[in-house]
Enzyme design. Structure first.
Site, PDB file in Angstrom:
ATOM      1  N   GLU A 108       5.133   5.175 -22.349  1.00 41.22           N
ATOM      2  CA  GLU A 108       5.373   3.792 -22.728  1.00 41.22           C
ATOM      3  C   GLU A 108       4.989   3.649 -24.206  1.00 41.22           C
ATOM      4  O   GLU A 108       3.817   3.618 -24.549  1.00 41.22           O
ATOM      5  CB  GLU A 108       4.528   2.825 -21.892  1.00 41.22           C
ATOM      6  N   ASP A 145       0.794   5.168 -19.861  1.00 42.37           N
ATOM      7  CA  ASP A 145       0.582   3.791 -20.296  1.00 42.37           C
ATOM      8  C   ASP A 145       0.173   3.743 -21.767  1.00 42.37           C
ATOM      9  O   ASP A 145      -0.696   4.509 -22.197  1.00 42.37           O
ATOM     10  CB  ASP A 145      -0.556   3.234 -19.424  1.00 42.37           C
ATOM     11  N   ASP A 187       0.839  -1.201   0.000  1.00 47.42           N
ATOM     12  CA  ASP A 187       0.000   0.000   0.000  1.00 47.42           C
ATOM     13  C   ASP A 187       0.872   1.249   0.000  1.00 47.42           C
ATOM     14  O   ASP A 187       2.104   1.165   0.069  1.00 47.42           O
ATOM     15  CB  ASP A 187      -0.963  -0.016   1.200  1.00 47.42           C
TER      16      ASP A 187
HETATM   17  C1  GLC Z   1       0.907  -1.411 -20.120  1.00 48.00           C
HETATM   18  C2  GLC Z   1       1.212  -1.797 -18.698  1.00 48.00           C
HETATM   19  C3  GLC Z   1       0.707  -3.189 -18.469  1.00 48.00           C
HETATM   20  C4  GLC Z   1      -0.788  -3.197 -18.682  1.00 48.00           C
HETATM   21  C5  GLC Z   1      -1.139  -2.656 -20.057  1.00 48.00           C
HETATM   22  C6  GLC Z   1      -2.590  -2.341 -20.147  1.00 48.00           C
HETATM   23  O1  GLC Z   1       1.604  -2.172 -21.031  1.00 48.00           O
HETATM   24  O2  GLC Z   1       2.581  -1.667 -18.444  1.00 48.00           O
HETATM   25  O3  GLC Z   1       1.012  -3.651 -17.180  1.00 48.00           O
HETATM   26  O4  GLC Z   1      -1.271  -4.504 -18.553  1.00 48.00           O
HETATM   27  O5  GLC Z   1      -0.470  -1.458 -20.340  1.00 48.00           O
HETATM   28  O6  GLC Z   1      -2.903  -1.226 -19.352  1.00 48.00           O
END
Ligand code: GLC
Length: 510
Positions: free
Chosen positions: A255, A200, A29
Site C-alpha cells: 500500500e 500496510d 471470523d
Molecule cells: C492503512 C490501512 C488503514 C489503516 C492504516 C493504519 O491505510 O488500510 O485501514 O487505518 O493503514 O494502519
C-alpha cells in the site's frame, strides 16, 4: 504461461470483521471465511487478501496490532487460520496476510516495555523525542485525528511519534532489532504457508533523518500521505529478500498511499522492491472518460512501460464504495468491472462489490471508526432473512442498503444479477491470456465520443476489445466482433449490434 501467479491473478479483499460469522457473533471470523470458500471458488477469484485478524485492542479495528504472530480470539485461533489456509490451497486460491510494519498497538509488549522507562532495552524500538509538553517536535499531522503526529508521554517525559492514532506508535526502522523482528514476523507467516503479504503503509516506514517539518503548503495533509524517503527503498529491499528466500513466488503487494503514480512507480525499485503496488489515483478519479483515459495512460507510461505490473482497485475498507462514489447507479458499478478486469494489471476486488453493495448509512450513534470509514465496512448480507446469514440481527455495523433483496443468496438465484456478471467476466478473463496478460492499446473507433473508452488486449494472436461508455447517452460504435460479456448481459454470444448504451460496457472477441 511463464509468469508469476500474481500477474494473472484476480485478488479479493476480505475485511474479516465484516465478511461472515461462523459463531453467531456481531463480528465476522476466520471460520466464517472458511465456510464461504466454495462461494469464492464459484465466483472465480484467485487470491484472497485478509485485512488484520491479529490480537488487537481494535482502536483502528485490527490495524493496531498487539501480537503479530497470533489470531485475535474474536476471529478464532491459529488452528482456524491453518484450516482456512489449507481450504484456500485445496481450491487453488492463494492467501495474503496483511503485514503492518509501520506501527504496533500501544498495547503491544514492545511498546509497553518501551514506554516503561527511558532505559528499557525496547525504548529505541519506537521514535521518541525530547521537548516541552506544549510543542510537538515537528509539524507532522496524524491521520484520523487532525492533531499532531506526536503524543507526550507524561511518565517518561518525552514525545512519541504516531502517523495514525496515538494508540498506534510508529516503529523505529533505524533500529536493526526492529528490522530483524519484522523479518521474523514475515518468516513466521511464510513458514505457515501464506502466499505473500499486502503491506500496510509501506511508504511510511523510513523517516527522513532529523524528521524535518512538512512544507507549509502540505499543512492539513496527514504525514502518512506524504512520507516518501530513500530509506523506504532500502527497507523494502530487505523485505523482498525475505520473500524471495521462499519458493513459490511469494508476493509483496504494498500500500503506497502517495497520490501520484510517478511516486508509486518508484516502489517497484529495480525489480528488487515491491512486486505490486496499489496505485490509488484511479480510485479517486470520477466516472469521466477523459479523466480515466489520463489515469490509464499514466499507469501505462510510468509502470508498464518500465517493465512493472500495475494494479487496479476501486473499493476497499478505507474508502467509500465505488458504486456509491459514482452516484449509486448499478449500471455504472457493472460497467466499472470492465475497467478492473479489462485493463492491463492485477485487479483487487473488495468483498461485497460483486453484489453491487453501496455504503451503509451510519447514524451518528453507530459511528465507531475514528477515520469515518464505517460505511464501506458494513457486513455482507448472505441471505434475505432478518439475520442475513449471520445468526444475529444486529451486527457491529448496520446492514448495507437493500440487504433484504441485495444479498448473495438472492443474486446467486438470479442469472441477471451483478453477481453473475462478476462471475461471467472473471471466467472470461481466466479463459483469455489476452485479457490476463496481453498488450494494451487504445482503439477508439472513428467518431467515438470522449466519454467512451475503447481498448484492445492482444496476446499470441488472440484479441479482445473492451468498450466502456461513461457518458449518459447511447453511442454508435463502429466495432465488430462477438459479445463475450455485456454489462447488462444482453446479446452475449452474438455479434455486437453497433450501439452501446450510456453507463454500459462490453467485452468483444474481435
Ligand atoms: C492503512 C490501512 C488503514 C489503516 C492504516 C493504519 O491505510 O488500510 O485501514 O487505518 O493503514 O494502519
Amino acid at each position: 504461461m511463464d509468469v508469476p501467479w500474481w500477474q494473472s491473478a484476480v485478488f479479493y479483499q476480505i475485511y474479516p470483521r465484516s465478511f461472515a460469522s461462523s459463531r453467531h457473533e456481531p463480528t465476522g471470523d476466520l471460520g466464517g471465511i472458511d465456510a464461504h470458500l466454495d462461494h469464492l471458488a464459484w465466483l472465480g477469484v484467485d487470491a484472497l487478501w485478509l485485512s488484520p485478524f491479529y490480537p488487537s485492542p481494535m482502536a483502528d479495528f485490527g490495524y493496531d496490532i498487539a501480537d503479530f504472530c497470533n489470531v485475535d480470539p474474536l476471529f478464532g485461533t491459529l488452528s482456524d487460520f491453518d484450516r482456512l489456509l489449507a481450504g484456500c490451497h485445496a481450491r487453488d486460491i492463494k492467501l495474503l496476510a496483511d503485514l503492518v510494519p509501520n506501527h504496533t498497538s500501544d498495547q503491544h509488549p514492545w511498546f509497553r516495555a518501551a514506554r516503561s522507562s527511558r532505559d528499557n532495552a525496547k525504548r529505541d524500538w519506537y521514535v521518541w523525542r525530547d521537548g516541552d509538553p506544549d510543542t510537538p517536535p515537528n509539524n507532522w499531522q496524524a491521520a484520523f485525528t487532525g492533531g499532531p503526529a506526536w503524543t507526550w508521554d507524561e511518565a517518561t517525559g518525552q514525545w512519541y511519534l504516531h502517523l495514525f492514532l496515538p494508540q498506534q506508535p510508529d516503529l523505529n526502522w533505524e533500529n536493526p532489532a526492529v528490522v530483524d523482528a519484522m523479518h521474523g514476523v514475515m518468516r513466521w507467516w511464510l513458514d505457515r504457508g501464506v502466499d505473500g503479504f499486502r503491506i500496510d503503509v509501506i511508504h511510511g516506514v523510513g523517516k527522513a533523518p532529523g524528521l524535518p517539518d512538512d512544507p507549509p503548503e502540505a499543512v492539513g495533509t496527514p504525514h502518512a500521505a506524504l512520507n516518501d524517503t530513500p530509506r523506504n527503498h532500502e527497507i523494502i529491499r530487505g523485505l523482498r529478500k525475505v520473500a524471495d528466500s521462499y519458493p513459490g513466488d511469494r508476493l509483496l503487494l504494498g500500500e503506497v498511499y502517495l497520490l501520484d503514480t510517478a511516486k508509486v512507480a518508484t516502489y517497484y525499485g529495480d525489480g528488487d522492491e515491491l512486486h505490486l503496488a496499489f496505485n490509488f489515483p484511479p480510485l479517486y478519479t470520477p466516472w469521466d472518460g477523459p479523466k480515466w483515459r489520463r489515469q490509464v495512460d499514466r499507469s501505462i507510461d510510468l509502470i508498464d512501460d518500465r517493465g512493472y505490473w500495475t494494479t487496479w482497485v476501486l473499493s476497499n475498507h478505507d474508502n467509500m464504495r465505488h458504486r456509491t462514489r459514482y452516484g449509486g447507479s448499478e449500471d455504472r458499478a457493472r460497467a466499472a468491472l470492465f475497467l478492473l478486469l479489462g485493463l492491463r494489471g492485477s485487479p483487487v476486488l473488495y468483498h461485497g462489490e460483486e453484489i453491487g453493495l453501496e455504503d451503509a448509512r451510519i447514524p451518528p450513534e453507530r459511528v465507531v471508526d475514528p477515520g469515518g470509514r464505517d460505511g464501506c465496512r458494513a457486513p455482507i448480507p448472505w441471505t434475505g432473512a432478518p439475520d442475513h446469514g449471520w445468526g444475529v440481527t444486529d451486527p457491529w455495523l448496520p446492514w448495507p442498503p437493500e440487504a433484504d433483496t441485495r444479498n448473495v443468496e438472492a443474486q446467486t438465484d438470479d442469472p441477471g444479477s451483478i453477481l453473475h456478471l462478476y462471475r461471467r467476466l472473471l471466467a472470461a478473463r481466466k479463459a483469455s491470456p489476452a485479457l490476463q496478460l496481453g498488450d494494451f492499446a487504445w482503439v477508439p473507433p472513428a467518431g467515438a465520443p470522449d466519454d467512451v473508452l475503447v481498448w484492445e488486449r492482444v496476446r499470441d494472436g488472440e484479441r479482445r476489445v473492451v468498450a466502456v461508455n461513461m457518458g449518459a447517452e447511447p453511442v454508435a460504435l463502429d466495432l465488430t466482433g462477438t459479445v463475450v460479456v455485456a454489462s447488462d448481459g444482453a446479446g452475449e454470444g452474438g455479434p455486437f449490434g453497433g450501439t452501446l448504451a450510456g453507463d454500459h460496457a462490453v467485452l468483444l472477441e474481435a
